[in-house]
Scaffold this active site. Sequence first.
Site, PDB file in Angstrom:
ATOM      1  N   CYS A  55       0.889  -1.121   0.172  1.00 30.21           N
ATOM      2  CA  CYS A  55       0.348  -0.192  -0.004  1.00 30.21           C
ATOM      3  C   CYS A  55       0.436   0.924   0.369  1.00 30.21           C
ATOM      4  O   CYS A  55       1.594   1.409   1.161  1.00 30.21           O
ATOM      5  CB  CYS A  55      -0.947   0.077   1.158  1.00 30.21           C
ATOM      6  SG  CYS A  55      -2.119   1.409   1.520  1.00 30.21           S
ATOM      7  N   GLY A 115      -6.981  -5.516 -10.645  1.00 28.46           N
ATOM      8  CA  GLY A 115      -7.460  -4.824  -9.371  1.00 28.46           C
ATOM      9  C   GLY A 115      -8.013  -3.432 -10.250  1.00 28.46           C
ATOM     10  O   GLY A 115      -9.552  -3.521 -10.837  1.00 28.46           O
TER      11      GLY A 115
END
Length: 390
Positions: free
Chosen positions: A123, A249
């Site tokens: 992240c 994603g």
Amino acid sequence: MRSDENAGVAVAQPGEVSPLRIGDIVVDPPVVLAPMAGVTNAPFRSLCRKFSRDRCLYVSEMITARAFVEGHSRTLQLASFGEDEKTRRSIQLYGTNPATLAQATKVLAEEWGVHHIDMNFGCPVRKVTASGGGSAIPVKPRLLQKIVRSVVESAGDVPVTIKFRKGIDDDLLTFLDAGRIGQEEGARAVALHARTAAQLYSGKADWDAIAELKQHVTTIPVLGNGDIFEPWDAMRMMRQTGCDGVVVGRGCLGRPWLFAELCAVLSGEEPPPPPDLGGVLDTLRAHAALLAEFFGEKHGMQQVRKFTGWYLKGFPGTKKKLPALHLVKTLAELDALLEDLPTDLPYPLAGLRARRCKDGKTQKVVLPEGFLEAREEDLVLDDPEHIDGG
């Protein structure tokens, strides 16, 4: 339908694509839904599962270990699974403290009955890296090793995988160390989002880095992530890099039927055609109903607002609807806003690779003070209390 950059790409040939094995889990074809904060909750996973007939692996959004252990109601809801998730309960766990992560893992494995735990080391969001988490953790290989070891040991028979980026920026690449550590410490697979944290979601993913990782990590599967917008992209990535599977994603945002297309192409079949606007609207309504059931109508409709633009991307004449759709409050209001759209519009070619969710900006990655000067230390920072949905 395909874009120009995928012209001439053929479906998988017999024997070309093998099933992905993560512990006792067999994923055939080897396609994984990427964990995405605020997106891959139980309703969205259920929607994707229906399109692919439950053939892929669908990972939850990032769950903060400390918040989970302390029983935060919001975190517990995001960590929950739907009735259709009986055999592949997959969750992504985030944290910086090995002890807290181990505690959360033990509960997930022994009490929640999860079948797969993925760990977030990729992240790039500021509040995550500034806490020493996400893509910051591989900067400290000894800390990364300690964290992975603690989770693998606590998981028992539940397989653990790790996901990471190339590194902080082009001057500080960490992906080869991260892959090596994952392999040595018992991870069952590693996944590389082939961008740096500084890139965020801008530019093109560096598929050459996936190929390089595959050459260094040889005993467990290597998965590639980045720029999978069409099923043909997955085929190109696997052929170019030798990776063992793909993680999808942003390409599926507002396009959950992408999983049906991926399953077809990677199984040697031509993909089904994308839906016309009528089919897209039916999927949007189904998604909204699932979100309203899961979160309650008020919060569910707040969740669906961001999806409306993703579903309608590229369709002519729909942009004028977005201001009202971004304020929608009820399922009935959603139906009213959509009812006069022309349902026979074909899916637009421009919608295939349109940017969704993230803009094209880059960033200077924020790390804790002194973090880079102490790369060889494994000192644990205070674990964030609650970063779910970030």
